[in-house]
Write an enzyme that holds these catalytic residues in place. Structure first.
Site, PDB file in Angstrom:
ATOM      1  N   CYS A 470       0.854  -1.190   0.000  1.00  0.00           N
ATOM      2  CA  CYS A 470       0.000   0.000   0.000  1.00  0.00           C
ATOM      3  C   CYS A 470       0.891   1.241   0.000  1.00  0.00           C
ATOM      4  CB  CYS A 470      -0.932  -0.015   1.218  1.00  0.00           C
ATOM      5  SG  CYS A 470      -2.083   1.372   1.267  1.00  0.00           S
ATOM      6  N   ASP A 471       1.097   1.812  -1.184  1.00  0.00           N
ATOM      7  CA  ASP A 471       2.020   2.944  -1.320  1.00  0.00           C
ATOM      8  C   ASP A 471       1.725   4.099  -0.360  1.00  0.00           C
ATOM      9  OD1 ASP A 471       3.642   1.902  -3.429  1.00  0.00           O
ATOM     10  OD2 ASP A 471       2.030   2.319  -4.834  1.00  0.00           O
TER      11      ASP A 471
END
Length: 785
Positions: A470-471
Site C-alpha cells: 500500500c504505497d
C-alpha cells in the site's frame, strides 16, 4: 442498453449518456489509446519515456493515467461534425462535442478495434479505430451514408485537436505536399543537458487525409470563434477559413462537401499520430493510408491481440462470466505482460505480478521477467523499488520512495510460473547483477529472503519504511521504527513458498531454515498484532498499533487477514473469527473493500492514504488487487462460495442497474470501484476506469487454479475443482504444457472426494501425469455433491 456479440468478441453500448465514461482500449508495445463512448481519448506513446501527441488545451502536468478521469469540452478526442447544407442543422459523432439527440447510437468495443455507429437527420456515420502492431499511429475510417429516399447535400468535418503542445514553440498548417495538417512544437526544457535528451523527440503531430479536403482549419480559435465547440463559428460558413496557427493553439479540422444519392455512402480514411520529421510522415502515409493498408493493419493487429488468448475456456451456468474469462480477462493480462503498463521503470511488485499473468499466456516472457528483475538486485539482497527497462531510464516518482515489500513478490509469483511450466531449470541460471556480482537465480531468491528476515525489528515484525504494498501508507514508518502487519505475515508466506522450492531442489537444510523462520515471523504476528477477531494493519513509529477495534476509522484491513491465512499465522479458530468480520465490515454489493471505515481526514502517523477521498483509491475502496488476494486465500482453505462471490463482483453486471452504477463495460477489471457504501451510497460502486492493475493476473490465476482447480506441479496437472455450491457442473478446456485438456466437471452423490476418469478408467489420484505436448486428453471429473 448493453449487449455482447454471440461469440463474445464485442460489447455494444446503445446510449452515450447512460454510462458516459464507458470505454475501451487498444495498445501495442509503443502506444496505448483509451477511447470513451462519447469520443474522448487518452493516448500516449513511448520515446522511450511516455509522451503525448494530442494534448489538453492548457499546460499539462506529466502524470500517469488518472482514476475516474474527468472529461470536458476541450478534452482531447476524435470527432466528426456533420452539417446538413440545406437546413444548416448540425450534429457530431460519436456524440461530443455537439451532444445533439441521436436516433441511433452504438459504441462497439472489440478486442482489436473500437467503432461507433451514429444516426441523425437521416444520415449514418460510422467511425472505426484500429492501430498497427508496432508503429505509433491511429488509423481512422469514417463512413457517411444517406438513409433517406432523397438526395442530400452535407459537409463532413473531422475534428482532431492537437491541444496546447508547448509554451516554447507551437504552430500548425495544411501541407499540400503531405496531404496533412501538421503541427510542430518543441518540448519545453530549462537545463542545457535536456536539449540533447529532447533533440530527437517526435514533436510533430499530424492528421493525414487520404482524400484531399476542400478546406481546413489549423488554429483552434479560428475554428471555434464565438460559437465554441458545440456550434463552431467556422461551420457557419460555406468553407473553413484555411487558417494556420503561429504560436497559437493548433488543431486539425478538414472539410468535405458531398452530394449523396439515396443509400449512397462516402468513406474517408485518416492517420493521426506523432512524427519526428516530414520524412517519417511520408513513410507512414505510404505504409498505411489506403484501403489495402487499413485492411492489412486490421488483420495483423487482430493476429497480434490473438496471441494473448490464454490457456482457459469455460462453460458455466453464468454466461457473462464465461464471456469475460474466455475473451476479455486474458486480453487484459496480456496487455500488462506485453507492455508493462507502458513505463520504463515499473514498480518491482507490479512488474513481477503483471508478468505472473504471462505464465498462462507466454511463459517465456514471464521467465525473462524474473531474469531481468533479479539482475537489478541490490548488493544486500534487497530488490529495488522499480525495474529499469530501457537504456538511460531512471527510477521516477513513486519509485523514489522507499518501500519494503518488493522481495516478497519473487517467490509469490515464481510459484505460479513453476506450477504452470515445471521449469525448475530457471533456478540454475547464473545472473550477473548491475553491481557486477554473479549469482544463480536460486541464490538471488535466497538472498532476497534473507533480506526480508533482516528487515525486522526486535519483536520480529517487518519494517514498513515509507510504504509496503500500500504505497500511501507513507508515514507509518518514515522515522525508521514503524512496522507493517501485512508485510510481516506476507514475509512468512514468502518464506514458506521458498522453503518448498528449496526442498524440491534438494536443499533440505535451507528448507528447514526458512520454514523455521516463517514460524518465527508468524509467532511474532500473533504475539503483537492479533486483536481478538482480526490482525492489526501495523504499528507506527510512535508504537501505536492501528487497524484494531478501538479505531473509529481504518478499523479492519483486508490484507493482514488474507495473508495471515496464506502464511499459516491464522489458526482455524482465528479464521473462523476473521471471516464473519470481513463479511460484515468490509462487504458491499460491489465487492470487498480494502479497509473500513474509510478515513475522513489526515492521520499523520498513517499517511496520505487518509487524505484520499473516503471510498476512493486506497482509502476504503473496493480495491480489486486486495480483493483478489483475499480470493486466493479463500481458495487455499476451501471457501469456494466466498471466493466466487468476491470474484464475481469484480466483473460489472449482469444487471443494467449494476452496469449503470459502475459506469463501465465488462471488458476489463478496474483497479477499484468506489467504497464508502454506507456513507456515500450514491457513488459506491463507481469504476475508476483504470485498466492498469495488478489484479488481473491474480484473477486469471484464481479462475484457472482456484475455481477450475487445474494447477500444475512437478509431476503433472492436479485436479481439485472448487465450484460454488450453487453450480452442479462446468466444462473446461485447459491448455497446459503443450497439451490440451477437455474436462467435464460434475457434482455426484457417489463420491466423497475428487475422482478423475480418463478413457473410462479411474486415475489413482486426482492428478494427470506423463503429459505429452500436442496431445488432447478428455477427462471426466466427479466432485462431491
Amino acid at each position: 442498453m448493453l449487449r455482447s456479440s454471440e461469440d463474445g468478441d464485442r460489447y455494444e453500448l446503445a446510449s452515450p449518456t447512460a454510462m458516459p465514461k464507458a470505454g475501451g482500449f487498444l495498445w501495442n508495445q509503443k502506444m496505448m489509446i483509451q477511447m470513451t463512448c462519447r469520443g474522448y481519448a487518452t493516448a500516449q506513446f513511448m520515446q522511450p519515456e511516455p509522451a503525448k501527441y494530442a494534448h489538453a488545451p492548457n499546460l499539462e502536468a506529466k502524470t500517469f493515467m488518472q482514476p475516474e478521469q474527468n472529461y470536458y469540452a476541450h478534452h482531447p478526442g476524435r470527432f466528426v461534425y456533420i452539417k446538413d447544407e440545406e437546413t444548416g442543422q448540425l450534429f457530431s459523432a460519436p456524440y461530443e462535442p455537439v451532444r445533439a439527440p441521436l436516433d441511433r447510437f452504438v459504441f462497439s468495443v472489440g478486442k482489436s478495434d473500437i467503432s461507433w455507429t451514429v444516426e441523425r437527420l437521416g444520415l449514418r456515420v460510422e467511425m472505426t479505430l484500429v492501430i498497427p502492431t508496432h508503429d505509433v499511429v491511429e488509423l481512422w475510417s469514417v463512413k457517411v451514408t444517406n438513409l433517406t429516399g432523397r438526395p442530400r447535400r452535407v459537409s463532413v468535418y473531422p475534428y482532431f485537436p492537437f491541444g496546447y503542445m508547448s509554451w516554447m514553440n507551437q504552430e500548425a498548417e495544411w501541407r499540400s505536399d503531405l496531404g496533412s495538417v501538421v503541427s510542430n512544437s518543441i518540448t519545453p526544457y530549462q537545463k542545457a543537458a535536456d536539449y540533447f535528451k529532447n533533440k530527437y523527440l517526435k514533436d510533430k503531430s499530424y492528421l493525414l487525409c487520404e482524400t484531399t479536403p476542400i478546406s481546413w482549419e489549423a488554429m483552434q480559435q479560428a475554428f471555434e470563434g464565438e460559437g465554441g465547440l458545440h456550434a463552431p463559428s467556422s461551420l457557419l460558413q460555406q468553407e473553413l477559413s484555411r487558417s494556420d496557427a503561429r504560436y497559437e493553439t493548433p488543431v486539425a479540422v478538414v472539410q468535405y462537401r458531398e452530394e449523396l444519392k439515396t443509400d449512397e455512402q462516402r468513406e474517408y480514411r485518416f492517420l493521426f499520430g506523432p512524427a519526428y520529421d516530414d520524412a517519417e510522415i511520408k513513410e507512414i502515409r505510404n505504409k498505411y493510408l489506403s484501403k489495402e493498408g487499413f485492411a492489412r493493419t486490421a488483420r495483423e493487429y487482430a493476429e497480434y491481440i490473438g496471441k494473448g488468448k490464454g490457456c482457459l475456456q469455460i462453460e458455466t451456468p453464468d454466461k457473462h462470466v464465461d464471456n469475460f474469462v474466455n475473451n476479455w480477462l486474458p486480453r487484459q493480462c496480456y496487455y500488462h505482460g506485453d507492455v508493462n503498463r507502458l513505463t520504463t521503470d515499473p514498480q518491482t511488485r507490479n512488474y513481477l505480478q503483471d508478468n505472473m499473468g504471462m505464465s498462462y499466456i507466454k511463459p517465456q516472457v514471464a521467465r525473462q521477467a524474473f531474469l531481468t528483475a533479479v539482475a537489478q538486485q541490490e548488493k544486500n539482497g534487497a530488490m529495488p523499488d522499480g525495474i529499469l527497462l530501457a537504456e538511460g531510464a531512471e527510477l521516477k516518482y513513486i519509485n523514489q520512495i522507499p518501500h519494503t515489500d518488493h522481495c516478497i513478490w519473487l517467490p509469490v509469483t515464481l510459484e505460479a510460473y513453476l506450477s504452470e511450466t515445471g521449469d525448475y531449470d530457471l533456478l540454475k541460471v547464473p545472473v550477473k547483477g548491475m553491481h557486477g556480482d554473479t549469482y544463480t537465480v536460486f541464490e538471488r531468491f535466497s538472498r532476497a529472503m534473507d533480506w526480508l528476515l533482516s528487515a525486522r525489528d526486535t519483536r520480529g515484525l517487518s519494517y514498513i519504511a515509507q510504504g509496503d504494498w500500500c504505497d500511501p501508507l507513507n508515514m507509518v514508518g518514515y522515522k525508521g521504527k514503524g512496522v507493517s502487519g501485512w508485510q510481516t505475515v506476507a514475509t512468512a508466506f514468502a518464506l514458506r513458498l521458498w522453503a518448498d522450492v528449496c526442498e524440491h531442489e534438494g536443499k533440505a537444510e535451507l528448507a528447514t531454515h526458512y520454514r523455521a523462520s516463517a514460524k518465527e515471523v508468524n509467532d511474532a504476528a500473533n504475539a503483537h498484532l492479533w486483536d481478538g477477531d482480526w490482525f492489526a494493519r501495523g504499528i507506527t513509529d510512535d508504537n501505536v498499533i492501528f487497524g484494531i477495534k478501538k479505531d473509529p476509522e481504518g478499523r479492519i484491513w483486508l490484507n493482514p487477514q488474507t495473508w495471515s491465512i496464506l502464511s499459516g499465522a491464522a489458526s482455524e479458530e482465528q479464521i473462523a473469527k476473521m471471516l464473519p468480520q470481513v463479511d460484515s465490515q468490509l462487504g458491499t454489493p460491489y465487492g470487498i473493500v480494502m479497509f473500513a471505515p474509510p478515513y475522513n481526514g489526515m492521520r499523520e502517523d498513517v499517511g496520505r492514504v487518509t487524505q484520499k477521498y473516503p471510498g476512493s483509491a486506497e482509502n476504503g475502496s473496493v480495491y480489486n488487487h486486495a480483493a483478489v488476494f483475499y480470493v486466493h486465500s479463500l481458495y487455499s482453505i476451501g471457501e469456494s462460495d466466498r471466493a466466487y462471490d468476491t470474484l464475481r463482483k469484480m466483473i460489472p453486471g449482469p444487471s443494467e442497474e449494476d452496469y449503470v452504477q459502475r459506469g463501465q463495460l465488462p471488458v476489463y477489471i478496474p483497479n477499484y470501484y468506489r467504497g464508502a457504501y454506507q456513507k456515500y451510497p450514491r457513488t459506491a460502486g463507481r469504476s475508476s476506469q483504470l485498466f492498469n492493475t495488478g489484479t488481473v493476473s491474480w484473477v486469471y490465476r484464481s479462475f484457472v487454479e482456484g475455481l477450475c482447480g487445474l494447477r500444475g506441479d512437478a509431476q503433472g496437472l492436479r485436479i481439485q475443482p472448487q465450484l460454488p455450491s450453487f453450480w452442479d457442473a462446468i466444462k473446461v478446456t485447459r491448455l497446459f504444457r503443450g497439451a490440451t485438456f477437455v474436462i467435464d466437471i460434475r457434482r455426484s452423490t457417489d463420491v466423497k472426494e475428487v475422482v478423475v476418469k480418463y478413457k473410462g478408467q479411474v486415475l489413482p489420484e486426482a492428478r494427470f501425469t506423463n503429459i505429452r505436448p500436442g496431445e488432447t486428453y478428455e477427462l471426466s471429473v466427479s466432485i462431491p455433491k
